[in-house]
Structures are given as structure tokens and as C-alpha cells.
Design an enzyme around this catalytic site. Structure first.
Site, PDB file in Angstrom:
ATOM      1  N   LYS A 127      -1.029   3.273  -0.142  1.00 27.77           N
ATOM      2  CA  LYS A 127      -1.946   4.511  -0.331  1.00 27.77           C
ATOM      3  C   LYS A 127      -3.339   4.903  -0.751  1.00 27.77           C
ATOM      4  CE  LYS A 127       1.742   6.939  -0.220  1.00 27.77           C
ATOM      5  NZ  LYS A 127       3.165   6.219   0.052  1.00 27.77           N
TER       6      LYS A 127
HETATM    7  C1  LIG Z   1       4.337   6.119   0.851  1.00 33.40           C
HETATM    8  C2  LIG Z   1       5.157   4.958   0.847  1.00 33.40           C
HETATM    9  C3  LIG Z   1       5.871   4.718   2.152  1.00 33.40           C
HETATM   10  C4  LIG Z   1       6.245   5.948   2.484  1.00 33.40           C
HETATM   11  O1  LIG Z   1       5.018   5.518   4.031  1.00 33.40           O
HETATM   12  P1  LIG Z   1       5.371   7.236   4.763  1.00 33.40           P
HETATM   13  O2  LIG Z   1       3.630   7.217   5.288  1.00 33.40           O
HETATM   14  O3  LIG Z   1       5.062   8.232   3.714  1.00 33.40           O
HETATM   15  O4  LIG Z   1       6.274   7.536   5.846  1.00 33.40           O
HETATM   16  C5  LIG Z   1       6.930   3.283   1.967  1.00 33.40           C
HETATM   17  N1  LIG Z   1       6.767   3.148   0.520  1.00 33.40           N
HETATM   18  C6  LIG Z   1       5.987   2.661  -0.378  1.00 33.40           C
HETATM   19  C7  LIG Z   1       5.397   1.641  -1.492  1.00 33.40           C
HETATM   20  C8  LIG Z   1       4.891   4.151  -0.455  1.00 33.40           C
HETATM   21  O5  LIG Z   1       4.495   4.187  -1.196  1.00 33.40           O
END
Ligand SMILES: *Cc1c(COP(=O)(O)O)cnc(C)c1O
Length: 478
Positions: A127
Site C-alpha cells: 500500500k
Molecule cells: C491490501 C492488501 C491485499 C489486497 O490487495 P487489493 O488491492 O485490495 O486486492 C493483499 N495483501 C495485503 C498484505 C494487503 O495489504
């Protein structure tokens, strides 16, 4: 100042893109969607068409540092409309917070198998790649326009941590983060509650992630939205997804140059944002073959692939909480593509999801979906085995989300026509309890992410209704 490559400047004029709602309404430019959540009709913004990319431009998207590539991607998508200095400079500033500002490491495990390590950013999850630069872009435009805004964010853990880190102590900006009570790890919660920043309100909601997400969407439609300048930084924010697209270009380019092969990306998925970013890169010509979506027991997407029916279920808590989602918001964008841009058909499907809790895809639509994608689920014991496998075979400690991707790889085996790249979405130290239970190893927290955690936690508990949430927001910022 980082200059844009001439190949990009020349064609910008032809690339003045419009963004329209997946449900048919509105037509805006990139600046206008920067701080917008959903469209007025409830849909999500999608580019009307993919920017046209020449061979020269494509080769420039496939080589170089993350920052340069992200700048080029944003230019192609209309960054000219943003009231900022050079977009590449803005992204570059954000990347200074990363231990590897050149871009995420791409590591070969064996012939045909690689990992893309997206978990080294300030809050140890992918993120950060979207939120750190997004915060810098938003801050820069607000400053130029002399405006203020309040960022709203529903989180299953990692988005909240990345948002708090990216927006804490900024002028012109406030952040409100909603997380489900008991639905995030202790590490994630502390990342959200220990900054001491007075422009950040962290809300512990008595409900699940889908309830948090639902309330964030609803808050945009309220009277308070204007006064506060509510802004979306959830993965429904398209600029965030465009920033993620950059690492798919870079990685597939790197792999192509090293092996001559295209890449299959295995993407642990929740809201479908990260994998949608990979899809964009593929559509624009990146050497990407297949996109393999993985889920935990919250298997709404694998069930869609098996049954042609999109139907949420009750969310269950798992050892991979960032994927504990039954409403994959960004799937609506893909739905728009597989329905050939027919906004009223998307509107009808989403309406059916609201009222009948389901919609069904036609045979042709399923064909279009499975041309690029497949989906596999992973139970808790399969995730534990996958973590053990990586530890024993490669001496690599992975997080429980990444484990769902490893499980998919172990199920599918090698692809003779493409390299497999498992996307590592979070650092194992964020989920040390589950990792230690599976492998006997307690992962170490990297030093750049271990500050703060000892400070006093500050958060507010709130019921899962928007009146209660808005009242708490009013109270906190009064
Ligand atoms: C947010 C997240 C996901 C999922 O990603 P999306 O973009 O919502 O599909 C998977 N793994 C981790 C560790 C995350 O923080």
C-alpha cells in the site's frame, strides 16, 4: 528537476484522457478525480480508453526506476491537469521514505519463479507504493490551490497504516481511518494509533471491513462531505491504482530483459486494486501473460470463476486480514471492461448485487474474464503449509497473504511459456503471530519501521453507522 522523456511530451496532446463512471455518468480529467471517491451515480472512475503508447514509450515504461516509470504512467493518464510541479519530482519526494527508492526488489527463487517484494516501504505493505506518492500529490495540489481536505479511509489494516504514515502531520490535510474492531493485527493497529498526529483520527468500528467501506462510500454523499472536503484514498481512488501500475511495468520489463519471457503475476487479492493495476499494465502492452488472483477463505472471486455468479458471503476472520473482504470494490472496473464499457449494464449488475446480493455473468463475459485471469482460494492450513514450504525450500519467511499466492503456485506448477512472479504484499513481521505459528520463526521488524510502536495508542471506538461516525469526526476536529 527530473525531466520527462521527450517521447512522452510529444504525444501528451493526443492523450488528453477523460474519466467516466463505470455506471455511465460524468466525464472528468485526472485532476478532477484525484480527490474524488465514487462518481455521483455510485460508480467508479475508469479511463474512457487506454492511452495510446508507442513502442518507444513502451520501452521507457519497461525500464528505469520506479519513480521515472510512475511519472511516465501518470503523464500518459493526464497528469498535465494536476496543479503540481513535475509529477516525477513529486513521486520522487515520496520515494525518499523507502529503503530502496529505485523500486521494489525482484528476486529469482529458481528457474521460472520470482518474487516481487512490495513489502519494504515505510509501513511494510505494498500500500505504501500508492499512498506515499498519492499523499505527496494531493498535498502539492492542495497547496497550489490553497485548499484543505479530509482523507477518508476504510481499512482492513494495511491501507490504514499506510494512510496514517503518508498523511500524518501535513498542513491542509486531515485523515480519518476506519478499521473493524478485532479485524486487524496488533502491529497494524499500533501503526495506526501511535503517531500522535493531531490531524489523524483513528476509528475502531464495531463492524466488519465491508461495513467500514460501506460507511466511507455513504459519507461522501452527506452534507458534511463538502465542508470537510472528503477525499477517497481507498483503492477505489484511481490515481492510487495508476501508481501501482508502475511496478508491474518495471517488473515485467526486468523479467523480459533477463529471460526473454513474459510474466504471470500471482496477486493475493482483496479489493481487486493491486491486480487491476497489473491488468492496466497488460492492456497497455507490458509483457504480462496471466493474472492469478488468490484469496483466503473469503473466496468471493474464486467462487465467481467457478460458478459465474458474483455473490458475497459473510466475512470470516483469517490469518490474512487484509484480504478478509467479500465485496471486491474494484472488480466493478473490470466488469465495465468485460461488459464492453456498457454503463447501464454495469449499473444493472451492481443494482442486483445491492438488492439480490448477486449478479451472474454470461458465457461470453466469463470467457472475456478468463482470457486474462484465474482465481484460486487458499485455506488456513494450506497457507501454513505454503509458509513452511518457503521457509524450508528457499529459507524465505513470507506473510500469510503472500502464502495464498505461494499456494496457488504450488497448485498450478511452473508455466512453460512464462515466468511466475509471486507478489509479496506484506512483510511477515506485520503478522508475526501467524508466521511464528506456521514456521516456528519470529520475523524481525526492519529498523525503519520499528519506531513509534512503543508510544501511547490513541483511537476512538464507534458504532457502525454514519451518524455516529460523523459525530465523532465533528467532535474530534472541533
Ligand atoms: C491490501 C492488501 C491485499 C489486497 O490487495 P487489493 O488491492 O485490495 O486486492 C493483499 N495483501 C495485503 C498484505 C494487503 O495489504
Amino acid at each position: 528537476m527530473l525531466e520527462l522523456h521527450p517521447a512522452f511530451k510529444a504525444t501528451l496532446e493526443q492523450n488528453l484522457l477523460n474519466y467516466i463512471s463505470t455506471r455511465g455518468g460524468e466525464s472528468l480529467n485526472l485532476a478532477q478525480i484525484l480527490t474524488r471517491g465514487t462518481a455521483i451515480d455510485g460508480g467508479l472512475f475508469v479511463p474512457e480508453k487506454w492511452p495510446s503508447v508507442s513502442q518507444t514509450q513502451l520501452s521507457k515504461l519497461l525500464t528505469g526506476e520506479y519513480t521515472e516509470i510512475a511519472g511516465r504512467v501518470l503523464e500518459l493518464f493526464g497528469a498535465d491537469s494536476l496543479a503540481t510541479n513535475s509529477i516525477t519530482d513529486v513521486v520522487s519526494k515520496a520515494m525518499q521514505a523507502f529503503p530502496q527508492p529505485v523500486g521494489p526488489p525482484v528476486t529469482q527463487l529458481k528457474k521460472g519463479l520470482w518474487t516481487l517484494e512490495l513489502m519494504h516501504g515505510p509501513t511494510l505493505a505494498f500500500k505504501d507504493f500508492a499512498l506515499a506518492p498519492l499523499a505527496e500529490i494531493i498535498a502539492s495540489t492542495l497547496m497550489h490551490e490553497n485548499r484543505q481536505a479530509t482523507v477518508l479511509c476504510a481499512t482492513s489494516g494495511d491501507t490504514g497504516a499506510a494512510t496514517v504514515s503518508a498523511f500524518a502531520n501535513r498542513d491542509n490535510l486531515r485523515a480519518v481511518v476506519l478499521f473493524p474492531e478485532g479485524g486487524v493485527s496488533e502491529f497494524q493497529r499500533k501503526q495506526m494509533t501511535t503517531t500522535g498526529a493531531d490531524n489523524v483520527l483513528t476509528l475502531c468500528v464495531k463492524g466488519d471491513f465491508d461495513a467500514c467501506q460501506h460507511m466511507v462510500k455513504a459519507l461522501y454523499q452527506t452534507d458534511a462531505a463538502k465542508a470537510y472536503g472528503y477525499t477517497a484514498v481507498n483503492s477505489i481512488n484511481l490515481v492510487r491504482i495508476l501508481l501501482q501500475t508502475a511496478y508491474y511495468f518495471r517488473t515485467s520489463g526486468l523479467i523480459k530483459s533477463k529471460t526473454g519471457n513474459a510474466s504471470n503475476f500471482v496477486v493475493p487479492t482483496g479489493n481487486f486494486g493491486n491486480v487491476y493495476a497489473a491488468y492496466i499494465a497488460k492492456q497497455m502492452g507490458a509483457p504480462i501473460n496471466r493474472l492469478i488472483v488468490t484469496s483466503n477463505d473469503n473466496d468471493v472471486l474464486p467462487r465467481l470463476f467457478e460458478s459465474s455468479i458474483m455473490q458475497g458471503n459473510t466475512t470470516v476472520k483469517t490469518i490474512s486480514p487484509s484480504m478478509d473482504i467479500q465485496v471486491s470494490s474494484n472488480f466493478e472496473r473490470l466488469l465495465w471492461h468485460i461488459k464492453n464499457g456498457d454503463g447501464s449494464a454495469v449499473q444493472a449488475a451492481q443494482q442486483s448485487l445491492e438488492t439480490n446480493s448477486r449478479y451472474t455473468l454470461s458465457e461470453t463475459e466469463m470467457q472475456s474474464l478468463t482470457t486474462d485471469f484465474q482465481a484460486l482460494r487458499c485455506t488456513e492450513s494450506e497457507a501454513n503449509s505454503a509458509m513452511q514450504h518457503m521457509q524450508n525450500k528457499f529459507n524465505k519467511t513470507i506473510c500469510p497473504h503472500t502464502a495464498t499466492g505461494v499456494h496457488a503456485y504450488l497448485t498450478l506448477g511452473d508455466d512453460s511459456e512464462a515466468e511466475t512472479i509471486i507478489v509479496e504484499t506484506a512483510h511477515p513481521a506485520k503478522f508475526s503471530e501467524a508466521v511464528a505459528k506456521a514456521t516456528g520463526i519470529t520475523p524481525t521488524v526492519p529498523s525503519h519501521a520499528s519506531q513509534l510502536m512503543e508510544s501511547q495508542e490513541v483511537m476512538h471506538s464507534v458504532d457502525a453507522n454514519i451518524q455516529a461516525v460523523q459525530a465523532t469526526i465533528d467532535d474530534f476536529f472541533s
